[in-house]
Design a protein around this motif. Sequence first.
Motif, PDB file in Angstrom:
ATOM      1  N   ILE A 288       0.843  -1.196   0.000  1.00 43.68           N
ATOM      2  CA  ILE A 288       0.000   0.000   0.000  1.00 43.68           C
ATOM      3  C   ILE A 288       0.877   1.246   0.000  1.00 43.68           C
ATOM      4  O   ILE A 288       0.620   2.209  -0.740  1.00 43.68           O
ATOM      5  N   ALA A 289       1.937   1.233   0.801  1.00 40.59           N
ATOM      6  CA  ALA A 289       2.853   2.369   0.864  1.00 40.59           C
ATOM      7  C   ALA A 289       3.505   2.625  -0.492  1.00 40.59           C
ATOM      8  O   ALA A 289       3.640   3.784  -0.923  1.00 40.59           O
ATOM      9  N   GLN A 290       3.897   1.571  -1.179  1.00 42.08           N
ATOM     10  CA  GLN A 290       4.514   1.724  -2.495  1.00 42.08           C
ATOM     11  C   GLN A 290       3.520   2.260  -3.522  1.00 42.08           C
ATOM     12  O   GLN A 290       3.884   3.021  -4.429  1.00 42.08           O
ATOM     13  N   THR A 291       2.242   1.878  -3.383  1.00 45.22           N
ATOM     14  CA  THR A 291       1.201   2.401  -4.268  1.00 45.22           C
ATOM     15  C   THR A 291       1.022   3.898  -4.042  1.00 45.22           C
ATOM     16  O   THR A 291       0.866   4.676  -4.990  1.00 45.22           O
ATOM     17  N   CYS A 292       1.048   4.322  -2.772  1.00 44.52           N
ATOM     18  CA  CYS A 292       0.952   5.746  -2.459  1.00 44.52           C
ATOM     19  C   CYS A 292       2.127   6.512  -3.071  1.00 44.52           C
ATOM     20  O   CYS A 292       1.947   7.605  -3.631  1.00 44.52           O
TER      21      CYS A 292
ATOM     22  N   ASN B 283      -6.764  -0.586  17.784  1.00 41.11           N
ATOM     23  CA  ASN B 283      -7.669  -0.336  16.661  1.00 41.11           C
ATOM     24  C   ASN B 283      -7.181   0.956  16.021  1.00 41.11           C
ATOM     25  O   ASN B 283      -7.427   2.041  16.535  1.00 41.11           O
ATOM     26  N   SER B 284      -6.479   0.841  14.891  1.00 43.05           N
ATOM     27  CA  SER B 284      -5.641   1.942  14.410  1.00 43.05           C
ATOM     28  C   SER B 284      -6.039   2.466  13.040  1.00 43.05           C
ATOM     29  O   SER B 284      -6.791   1.832  12.293  1.00 43.05           O
ATOM     30  N   GLN B 285      -5.483   3.642  12.737  1.00 36.57           N
ATOM     31  CA  GLN B 285      -5.485   4.205  11.397  1.00 36.57           C
ATOM     32  C   GLN B 285      -4.026   4.500  11.028  1.00 36.57           C
ATOM     33  O   GLN B 285      -3.375   5.351  11.649  1.00 36.57           O
ATOM     34  N   TYR B 286      -3.511   3.778  10.029  1.00 41.83           N
ATOM     35  CA  TYR B 286      -2.159   4.007   9.540  1.00 41.83           C
ATOM     36  C   TYR B 286      -2.169   5.197   8.589  1.00 41.83           C
ATOM     37  O   TYR B 286      -2.985   5.265   7.666  1.00 41.83           O
ATOM     38  N   ILE B 287      -1.226   6.105   8.790  1.00 36.19           N
ATOM     39  CA  ILE B 287      -1.113   7.276   7.920  1.00 36.19           C
ATOM     40  C   ILE B 287       0.117   7.099   7.046  1.00 36.19           C
ATOM     41  O   ILE B 287       1.255   7.103   7.526  1.00 36.19           O
ATOM     42  N   VAL B 288      -0.121   6.916   5.756  1.00 32.74           N
ATOM     43  CA  VAL B 288       0.935   6.643   4.785  1.00 32.74           C
ATOM     44  C   VAL B 288       1.096   7.863   3.886  1.00 32.74           C
ATOM     45  O   VAL B 288       0.110   8.364   3.325  1.00 32.74           O
ATOM     46  N   SER B 289       2.332   8.333   3.729  1.00 36.47           N
ATOM     47  CA  SER B 289       2.574   9.551   2.962  1.00 36.47           C
ATOM     48  C   SER B 289       2.692   9.270   1.470  1.00 36.47           C
ATOM     49  O   SER B 289       2.783   8.121   1.022  1.00 36.47           O
ATOM     50  N   ASP B 290       2.749  10.366   0.699  1.00 34.87           N
ATOM     51  CA  ASP B 290       2.905  10.250  -0.750  1.00 34.87           C
ATOM     52  C   ASP B 290       4.323   9.857  -1.152  1.00 34.87           C
ATOM     53  O   ASP B 290       4.589   9.636  -2.334  1.00 34.87           O
ATOM     54  N   SER B 291       5.218   9.761  -0.175  1.00 32.28           N
ATOM     55  CA  SER B 291       6.568   9.254  -0.455  1.00 32.28           C
ATOM     56  C   SER B 291       6.707   7.790  -0.030  1.00 32.28           C
ATOM     57  O   SER B 291       7.806   7.229  -0.081  1.00 32.28           O
ATOM     58  N   GLY B 292       5.602   7.182   0.394  1.00 32.69           N
ATOM     59  CA  GLY B 292       5.618   5.774   0.760  1.00 32.69           C
ATOM     60  C   GLY B 292       6.069   5.492   2.176  1.00 32.69           C
ATOM     61  O   GLY B 292       6.422   4.351   2.491  1.00 32.69           O
ATOM     62  N   ASP B 293       6.047   6.498   3.045  1.00 34.82           N
ATOM     63  CA  ASP B 293       6.467   6.324   4.431  1.00 34.82           C
ATOM     64  C   ASP B 293       5.266   6.235   5.359  1.00 34.82           C
ATOM     65  O   ASP B 293       4.256   6.935   5.155  1.00 34.82           O
TER      66      ASP B 293
END
Length: 269
Positions: A72-76, A99-109
């Motif tokens: 998913i990170a690589q897709t972002c 019970n989480s929400q992962y925040i993935v950046s546009d650089s894949g981090d």
Amino acid sequence: MKIAAAQSIVTNDIAENGRTIRVLIEEAAKQGARLVNFCEGALSGYSKAQIASPEDWHQLDWKSHSAELEAIAQTCKKHGIFAVVGSAHPFNSPHPPHNSQYIVSDSGDLVARYDKRYLSNSELSGWFTPGKQPVTLEIDGYRFGCLTCIEVQFPELFMEYERLDVDAILFSSYGIRNFFQIALRAHAGFNCLWISGATPAQTAPEGPAGIIGPDGKIISHCPAEPRNALAFALIDRDNPAYDGALNKARPWRRAARDGDIYRDAQNEA
């Protein structure tokens, strides 16, 4: 900036969930969105739905979970978009996951993670471990906060984010039924915030994913059908349609809550 709220089919197959999430991320990016948020348990599956009992967390394929999160990170990164993905997150054994929400950046981090703080009685009985603090992220000059499911029932959490100067709240839930739909519109209007609500496609007939403006009105929503979909909206502080909410009501209500304007008036009297 343009954002999207996802309505995704959630299964007990982490790899399948990951594929669904990646397809919707790609579609959101094609439509010009800078951010897309997904529902509670979108990647891992959700308690009492795809996960039958608290003991099943120990059987979850956490290696597959990590691999899908990385994909998913690589897709972002490939499409230049942020994603906020609901999922269980492993905690220190033998404690239940967050019970989480992962925040993935546009650089894949993976730049942050919000852990649901207010848990129900059943969630506290072995399902989840509560989080401790609010989380904010800034994208292109706009600030976002995260909340999950029954946290909709705690107005102080929305007021907290208003004091933290967020423009919008990313709400992740396993279902946004009628009461939640009404409550989210109220919170958006009371605090003059955009709210993006993500839900699983299975529950869409009872309340679809959608985005609410800072005036409490629905901007867009997905079809009320059990299928994958996206709702889009523009976040724009300069939109004249929101001048009253953002430039008049919001600062006045903050001053009113602080109370100084009333103390000053009382002193003058």
